[in-house]
Design an enzyme around this catalytic site. Structure first.
Site, short mmCIF file in Angstrom:
data_model
loop_
_atom_site.label_atom_id
_atom_site.label_comp_id
_atom_site.label_asym_id
_atom_site.label_seq_id
_atom_site.Cartn_x
_atom_site.Cartn_y
_atom_site.Cartn_z
N ASP A 166 -30.38 69.37 29.67
CA ASP A 166 -29.50 69.18 28.52
C ASP A 166 -29.27 67.69 28.32
O ASP A 166 -29.16 66.94 29.29
CB ASP A 166 -28.17 69.94 28.69
N GLU A 195 -14.32 71.62 29.10
CA GLU A 195 -14.14 71.14 30.47
C GLU A 195 -12.94 70.23 30.65
O GLU A 195 -12.59 69.87 31.77
CB GLU A 195 -15.40 70.41 30.94
#
Length: 301
Positions: A106, A197
């Site tokens: 990613d 997150e």
């Protein structure tokens, strides 16, 4: 014999001795040697033997447990040696334990200009088969490399996925709108992905959960597919798992001693220090918990 005279001489002698300087008096400077107890000596010997055996045991365990990583790191292959780093030790070990599973990466603008035509494998050990690309952040942020990365990954036949970086204190519906207006998904792409997150600073966690739910529902309604949820393992287990049990999860865990993907993780981001040809610097690497046949069930149809 005159006993009184002898006695007087003795007294006089003692008086003279008392008048002598202190330094002329003889004193013993020898110190008594401490007695070494036999029991303590034996105990110390046993202690050191146990310490040595412990280190040897740890070394043997480490060598057996991380044999692939050790073999890779100390191999003399010239091509590998050119770009080898200490972080690749763990990468080699993880790859060896997930043969048959799909490996991907990613990226975001932090990786700079990626030469997608050169991106093919991780340290020459496993083919890269999917690429997840950051598209948007918050209510108005757009990754400046998204369009180029999205096009490059597609042109080189990687399975593509786009993710939104969720900002906890910004409006969730506006964030969903930002993603929808930026990302066009087609057949063969991964479902939309939400990266959550960070902790909120201006609202409690229960309000954050409501906002995340709104984002997921809005995006699912638009794309007609349930999104994927990304987070760190602790964050997910503590704050998200009970609220979103039905979602495909992508978990980040870089713990050195976690070497295999857990059954309930569909994706595992196992390092942020991957080395891949075509990308300057480090990159996140991931394992998909399945095969190509398995992932087809997840892709947009």
């Amino acid at each position: 014999m005159n006993s009184s005279k002898g006695s007087n001489n003795k007294v006089k002698g003692e008086d003279v001795l008392r008048k002598l300087p202190r330094q002329t008096r003889k004193r013993s400077t020898r110190k008594p040697k401490p007695k070494v107890k036999k029991g303590n000596s034996t105990f110390n010997q046993i202690k050191w033997v146990l310490i040595i055996l412990t280190f040897v045991g740890v070394g043997v365990w480490f060598g057996l447990t991380f044999s692939e990583g050790i073999n890779y790191f100390f191999s003399r292959d010239r091509k590998e040696a050119e770009s080898k780093s200490l972080f690749d030790f763990r990468t080699a070990e993880v790859l060896s334990r997930h043969e048959g599973k799909m490996i991907g990466l990613d990226v975001s603008h932090y990786q700079g200009d990626i030469v997608w035509a050169d991106v093919d494998s991780v340290i020459g050990r496993a083919s890269i088969e999917f690429a997840i690309i950051r598209s948007t952040m918050g209510v108005d942020g757009k990754d400046k490399k998204f369009k180029k990365n999205w096009k490059g990954a597609g042109a080189n036949h990687f399975i593509r996925g786009a993710y939104h970086y969720y900002r906890p204190d910004e409006n969730s519906l506006e964030q969903a709108k930002n993603f929808i207006n930026t990302v066009t998904l087609v057949e063969g792409d991964l479902p939309p992905i939400l990266d959550i997150e960070d902790f909120p600073k201006e609202q409690p966690m229960d309000s954050l959960i409501k906002g995340v739910k709104k984002w997921l529902v809005t995006v699912e309604k638009h794309y007609k597919v349930k999104p994927i949820l990304y987070s760190g393992e602790y964050y997910y287990n503590t704050h998200l798992s009970k609220a979103f049990p039905e979602y495909t999860v992508w978990i980040a865990n870089y713990n050195f001693f976690v070497e295999e993907i857990k059954d309930h993780w569909q994706f595992w981001q196992f390092t942020e220090n991957g080395t891949v040809k075509g990308i300057k610097g480090k990159v996140d690497l991931n394992v998909y918990n399945g095969t190509k046949a398995d992932i087809r069930k997840l892709l947009i149809k």
